[in-house]
Each structure stands twice: as C-alpha cells, then as structure tokens.
Write an enzyme that holds these catalytic residues in place. Structure first.
Site, mmCIF file in Angstrom:
data_model
loop_
_atom_site.group_PDB
_atom_site.id
_atom_site.type_symbol
_atom_site.label_atom_id
_atom_site.label_comp_id
_atom_site.label_asym_id
_atom_site.label_seq_id
_atom_site.Cartn_x
_atom_site.Cartn_y
_atom_site.Cartn_z
ATOM 1 N N HIS A 40 23.770 2.172 30.261
ATOM 2 C CA HIS A 40 22.721 1.389 29.602
ATOM 3 C C HIS A 40 23.012 1.334 28.107
ATOM 4 O O HIS A 40 23.866 2.075 27.613
ATOM 5 C CB HIS A 40 21.340 2.020 29.837
ATOM 6 C CG HIS A 40 21.235 3.396 29.278
ATOM 7 N ND1 HIS A 40 21.643 4.527 29.982
ATOM 8 C CD2 HIS A 40 20.818 3.841 28.064
ATOM 9 C CE1 HIS A 40 21.468 5.594 29.227
ATOM 10 N NE2 HIS A 40 20.969 5.213 28.048
ATOM 11 N N HIS A 131 25.730 0.681 21.757
ATOM 12 C CA HIS A 131 26.909 1.103 22.506
ATOM 13 C C HIS A 131 26.493 1.494 23.919
ATOM 14 O O HIS A 131 25.313 1.689 24.198
ATOM 15 C CB HIS A 131 27.593 2.298 21.826
ATOM 16 C CG HIS A 131 26.770 3.540 21.871
ATOM 17 N ND1 HIS A 131 25.714 3.761 21.001
ATOM 18 C CD2 HIS A 131 26.802 4.621 22.696
ATOM 19 C CE1 HIS A 131 25.156 4.923 21.287
ATOM 20 N NE2 HIS A 131 25.794 5.467 22.311
#
Length: 194
Positions: A40, A131
């Site tokens: 995620h 990220h």
C-alpha cells in the site's frame, strides 16, 4: 489500536510489480520481503488510537478524501530509507501521470493527516515521501546495487480513486502484521464502511 490511511494499488499494478520482484526475492537473504497482499501507499499512520475514536477518524478521512479527485499514479523507480549506504527499507517509488505531478497525492496526504489530527489521532512521522515498502532488513546494508536493479521498474498507470482506512494488528506469531480494512473513502464521494 494502530490505524493508517492508504492508497491501495489495483490488482493489475500488484501483479505487474510482483512479476518484477519475484525473481529477486532470494538474491539478498537478509531482506524480509513484504507480502504483496500488504502492499500500500501510506498517507497517514496513527500509532496508538483509542478504539472509540475510530469512527471519528474514518469520518475525517472521508471528508478529506471527498475534497479530492482521482489521481493518476504509477509505481516506478526505487529508493531506500534512510539512505543507500545504510539501507534498512527498500521501496518502490510512486509517481504521478497528472500534469500537476505528485502535488495531488501530497495534497491528499496532507489533507488526510490534518483531518486525522483534528479527529484526535495525530499522525506519526515527518515529511511525506510517497512509496510502497518492498522489504526491510534488521541490519543496515549497502543498497546501491539493489537500487540500480529496482530503479529499472516502471509499472502500469492506474487511478487512485479511494483511500482505505486500515487497522493494523501486530504479528501473526512470526512478527508479520495483519491489516484489516475498516472503511473505504472514495475520492470526491461518500464513505463505505468495511
């Protein structure tokens, strides 16, 4: 309770990244690879939140998400925390296909963080760096060679059109967390509770 708000890439983005990562998993045995079902892009992480605040946090995230439109993204490139010479985390970069670039995602993250703070669940961490965490390591290692390989990755474009609020449960006996989706908050729309 530990909760976080995140953008979750669609299955086709997962599959493409998994295909790229899979042959590399056994090369550096010290890396603890994040299972792909846990991938995620975190927008806000709240450490210890009283269970009674969960509904308030979900409402706050939903309100913040409703003020944003879908954001075209792609997973491409790579990086490490804190730096390549002493890497502890290897990650895939998140880039935007939007004409305005990543400010759309950064604006969403800032809005979600502020909303969570107002709801009584102050987010942890410093400056936002979008990220997707691929792997962690117990002892820092020199990751320049890894970055050269991982930086070649360029995934398919996809549209981030919702924010998912997760409860993070510690360990499954082997130290791996379990994430439970508690609400899905569409961008530009109303909330759907899990």
């Amino acid at each position: 309770m530990r909760i976080f708000a995140a953008v979750v890439p669609p299955p086709e983005a997962y599959a493409d990244l998994e295909e790229f990562v899979e042959p590399r998993r056994d090369v550096h045995s010290d890396l603890r690879w994040t299972p792909s079902h846990l991938w995620h892009v975190t927008l806000a992480f709240m450490g210890d939140v009283p269970a009674g605040l969960l509904d308030d946090v979900v409402d706050a995230v939903a309100a913040a998400a409703a003020t944003h439109t879908p954001i075209p993204l792609r997973l491409s490139g790579a990086g490490t925390f804190p730096n390549p010479a002493e890497a502890r985390v290897v990650w895939i970069d998140v880039r935007s296909d939007s004409p305005t670039g990543l400010p759309d995602l950064e604006s969403l993250a800032l809005g979600v963080r502020r909303a969570c703070g107002r709801a009584g669940a102050s987010p942890a961490g410093g400056a936002y760096r979008p990220h997707l965490t691929l792997a962690r390591v117990r002892r820092p290692f020199e990751a320049t060679q890894w970055l050269r390989v991982m930086d070649a990755y360029a995934g398919p474009s996809w549209s981030a059109d919702e924010v998912t609020v997760f409860a993070s449960h510690r360990g499954d006996g082997r130290g791996r967390p379990h994430y439970e989706a508690v609400a899905v908050c569409p961008l530009g729309a109303s909330v759907s509770r899990g």
